[in-house]
Design a protein around this motif. Sequence first.
Motif, PDB file in Angstrom:
ATOM      1  N   LEU A 160       5.492   6.022   6.876  1.00 59.28           N
ATOM      2  CA  LEU A 160       6.567   6.505   7.741  1.00 59.28           C
ATOM      3  C   LEU A 160       6.267   7.912   8.245  1.00 59.28           C
ATOM      4  O   LEU A 160       6.540   8.238   9.409  1.00 59.28           O
ATOM      5  N   LEU A 161       5.687   8.743   7.385  1.00 59.93           N
ATOM      6  CA  LEU A 161       5.319  10.096   7.798  1.00 59.93           C
ATOM      7  C   LEU A 161       4.241  10.058   8.877  1.00 59.93           C
ATOM      8  O   LEU A 161       4.295  10.815   9.856  1.00 59.93           O
ATOM      9  N   ALA A 162       3.271   9.168   8.722  1.00 61.62           N
ATOM     10  CA  ALA A 162       2.223   9.033   9.736  1.00 61.62           C
ATOM     11  C   ALA A 162       2.822   8.626  11.081  1.00 61.62           C
ATOM     12  O   ALA A 162       2.449   9.160  12.133  1.00 61.62           O
ATOM     13  N   ALA A 163       3.772   7.684  11.058  1.00 60.88           N
ATOM     14  CA  ALA A 163       4.408   7.233  12.298  1.00 60.88           C
ATOM     15  C   ALA A 163       5.181   8.365  12.966  1.00 60.88           C
ATOM     16  O   ALA A 163       5.105   8.553  14.186  1.00 60.88           O
ATOM     17  N   VAL A 164       5.917   9.127  12.164  1.00 63.94           N
ATOM     18  CA  VAL A 164       6.687  10.253  12.709  1.00 63.94           C
ATOM     19  C   VAL A 164       5.757  11.258  13.373  1.00 63.94           C
ATOM     20  O   VAL A 164       6.026  11.747  14.479  1.00 63.94           O
ATOM     21  N   ARG A 165       4.660  11.567  12.728  1.00 62.99           N
ATOM     22  CA  ARG A 165       3.733  12.563  13.274  1.00 62.99           C
ATOM     23  C   ARG A 165       3.030  12.070  14.532  1.00 62.99           C
ATOM     24  O   ARG A 165       2.620  12.875  15.371  1.00 62.99           O
ATOM     25  N   MET A 166       2.899  10.753  14.670  1.00 65.94           N
ATOM     26  CA  MET A 166       2.312  10.207  15.894  1.00 65.94           C
ATOM     27  C   MET A 166       3.355  10.003  16.983  1.00 65.94           C
ATOM     28  O   MET A 166       3.001   9.739  18.134  1.00 65.94           O
ATOM     29  N   GLY A 167       4.630  10.074  16.612  1.00 61.74           N
ATOM     30  CA  GLY A 167       5.691   9.882  17.583  1.00 61.74           C
ATOM     31  C   GLY A 167       5.899   8.433  17.975  1.00 61.74           C
ATOM     32  O   GLY A 167       6.283   8.142  19.115  1.00 61.74           O
ATOM     33  N   VAL A 168       5.670   7.510  17.036  1.00 67.07           N
ATOM     34  CA  VAL A 168       5.839   6.082  17.319  1.00 67.07           C
ATOM     35  C   VAL A 168       6.817   5.478  16.320  1.00 67.07           C
ATOM     36  O   VAL A 168       7.099   6.056  15.266  1.00 67.07           O
ATOM     37  N   LYS A 169       7.327   4.289  16.645  1.00 66.55           N
ATOM     38  CA  LYS A 169       8.244   3.578  15.762  1.00 66.55           C
ATOM     39  C   LYS A 169       7.456   2.727  14.770  1.00 66.55           C
ATOM     40  O   LYS A 169       6.340   2.292  15.057  1.00 66.55           O
ATOM     41  N   ALA A 170       8.067   2.471  13.633  1.00 60.85           N
ATOM     42  CA  ALA A 170       7.399   1.680  12.597  1.00 60.85           C
ATOM     43  C   ALA A 170       6.979   0.312  13.117  1.00 60.85           C
ATOM     44  O   ALA A 170       5.882  -0.168  12.827  1.00 60.85           O
ATOM     45  N   ARG A 171       7.836  -0.338  13.909  1.00 63.33           N
ATOM     46  CA  ARG A 171       7.522  -1.689  14.376  1.00 63.33           C
ATOM     47  C   ARG A 171       6.407  -1.711  15.419  1.00 63.33           C
ATOM     48  O   ARG A 171       5.931  -2.786  15.790  1.00 63.33           O
ATOM     49  N   GLN A 172       5.981  -0.537  15.869  1.00 67.23           N
ATOM     50  CA  GLN A 172       4.875  -0.449  16.823  1.00 67.23           C
ATOM     51  C   GLN A 172       3.538  -0.193  16.122  1.00 67.23           C
ATOM     52  O   GLN A 172       2.525  -0.004  16.783  1.00 67.23           O
ATOM     53  N   CYS A 173       3.562  -0.213  14.785  1.00 63.84           N
ATOM     54  CA  CYS A 173       2.362   0.112  14.004  1.00 63.84           C
ATOM     55  C   CYS A 173       1.818  -1.101  13.261  1.00 63.84           C
ATOM     56  O   CYS A 173       2.575  -1.967  12.820  1.00 63.84           O
ATOM     57  N   VAL A 174       0.513  -1.124  13.110  1.00 67.14           N
ATOM     58  CA  VAL A 174      -0.164  -2.037  12.194  1.00 67.14           C
ATOM     59  C   VAL A 174      -0.848  -1.189  11.131  1.00 67.14           C
ATOM     60  O   VAL A 174      -1.476  -0.176  11.448  1.00 67.14           O
ATOM     61  N   VAL A 175      -0.707  -1.591   9.880  1.00 61.39           N
ATOM     62  CA  VAL A 175      -1.379  -0.923   8.770  1.00 61.39           C
ATOM     63  C   VAL A 175      -2.518  -1.811   8.290  1.00 61.39           C
ATOM     64  O   VAL A 175      -2.342  -3.024   8.136  1.00 61.39           O
ATOM     65  N   VAL A 176      -3.681  -1.224   8.057  1.00 56.12           N
ATOM     66  CA  VAL A 176      -4.818  -1.957   7.495  1.00 56.12           C
ATOM     67  C   VAL A 176      -4.993  -1.475   6.060  1.00 56.12           C
ATOM     68  O   VAL A 176      -5.295  -0.305   5.825  1.00 56.12           O
ATOM     69  N   GLU A 177      -4.776  -2.377   5.109  1.00 51.85           N
ATOM     70  CA  GLU A 177      -4.756  -2.019   3.693  1.00 51.85           C
ATOM     71  C   GLU A 177      -5.552  -3.016   2.854  1.00 51.85           C
ATOM     72  O   GLU A 177      -5.643  -4.190   3.198  1.00 51.85           O
ATOM     73  N   ASP A 178      -6.091  -2.525   1.734  1.00 51.72           N
ATOM     74  CA  ASP A 178      -6.857  -3.409   0.853  1.00 51.72           C
ATOM     75  C   ASP A 178      -6.254  -3.519  -0.536  1.00 51.72           C
ATOM     76  O   ASP A 178      -6.851  -4.134  -1.417  1.00 51.72           O
ATOM     77  N   SER A 179      -5.074  -2.929  -0.759  1.00 54.01           N
ATOM     78  CA  SER A 179      -4.466  -2.976  -2.091  1.00 54.01           C
ATOM     79  C   SER A 179      -3.064  -3.562  -2.024  1.00 54.01           C
ATOM     80  O   SER A 179      -2.395  -3.508  -0.983  1.00 54.01           O
ATOM     81  N   VAL A 180      -2.626  -4.110  -3.150  1.00 50.14           N
ATOM     82  CA  VAL A 180      -1.276  -4.666  -3.239  1.00 50.14           C
ATOM     83  C   VAL A 180      -0.237  -3.580  -2.993  1.00 50.14           C
ATOM     84  O   VAL A 180       0.727  -3.775  -2.238  1.00 50.14           O
ATOM     85  N   ALA A 181      -0.421  -2.416  -3.610  1.00 49.03           N
ATOM     86  CA  ALA A 181       0.534  -1.320  -3.419  1.00 49.03           C
ATOM     87  C   ALA A 181       0.602  -0.904  -1.957  1.00 49.03           C
ATOM     88  O   ALA A 181       1.678  -0.601  -1.431  1.00 49.03           O
ATOM     89  N   GLY A 182      -0.543  -0.895  -1.286  1.00 49.26           N
ATOM     90  CA  GLY A 182      -0.569  -0.523   0.123  1.00 49.26           C
ATOM     91  C   GLY A 182       0.135  -1.533   1.004  1.00 49.26           C
ATOM     92  O   GLY A 182       0.856  -1.167   1.942  1.00 49.26           O
TER      93      GLY A 182
END
Length: 254
Positions: free
Chosen positions: A166-188
């Motif tokens: 969420l912090l990354a999205a805020v700093r980029m000035g975009v909404k959460a639903r406009q983001c894709v996250v690439v993760e390799d862990s369950v926690a991520g």
Amino acid sequence: MPNSHEVQLNSAGSSIHGATLEAVIFDLDGVVADSHPIHEAAWKTLLVEQGIDSASLNLDFLYAGHPRREILRHYLGSIELSEMERLGRRKDDLYAIARNKLHAKPGILRVLSQLNADGILCALATSAGRVRAHESLEHFGITKHFSVIVTGEEPGAPKPAPDIFLLAAVRMGVKARQCVVVEDSVAGVLAARAAGMRCAGYAPSARLFELAEAGANDLISDFPDDATRHFKDLVGATESQQAAPRASAPQPRG
């Protein structure tokens, strides 16, 4: 070519979900950096130094995305904060010794370049410390491709809490639903879904099942040839379109 376990998505997806892709957020270890072998070796050495029998040591817990303090408690039980800090420094030293063996994940530079060229913002969101995160990106020569870098030293709860994304999205000035996250862990994966973001689970085939179980919308073992198109489709696809291929994900090994 995309991996056979990759989720097939509707190319007209953005109109279905009502969202358009504005940003892709990458984890560091195991996604941008091929660092897991170095981390595993460092942890194994550290734990053996603490008297754990290497023959009986199961390191699967390392790949779930837990913060360092939880890893230490998992293997060593309750320990004082001062001892935890000492062991953390020792682990960092062991990692640094082998840092010259660190390589970027195959295809990551191509993917970042594609996304940048197509006007898609890229961010790094990692539980790693600020120094190691920046040193890794500089080592690969890819720092310039990231508009935002968020590390584990930022305020907020660690993954699986959504704070870092969420912090990354805020700093980029975009909404959460406009983001894709690439993760390799369950926690991520759990953190990305809690943030309201679509998540591409990226891992070797043997580990894709656990990422699907955690709720990953997409499963890949290699970066797609057309990353922009693939991630745009992921943002636009419905949940039912994403969930169907999970049945073909590899079964966990005993």
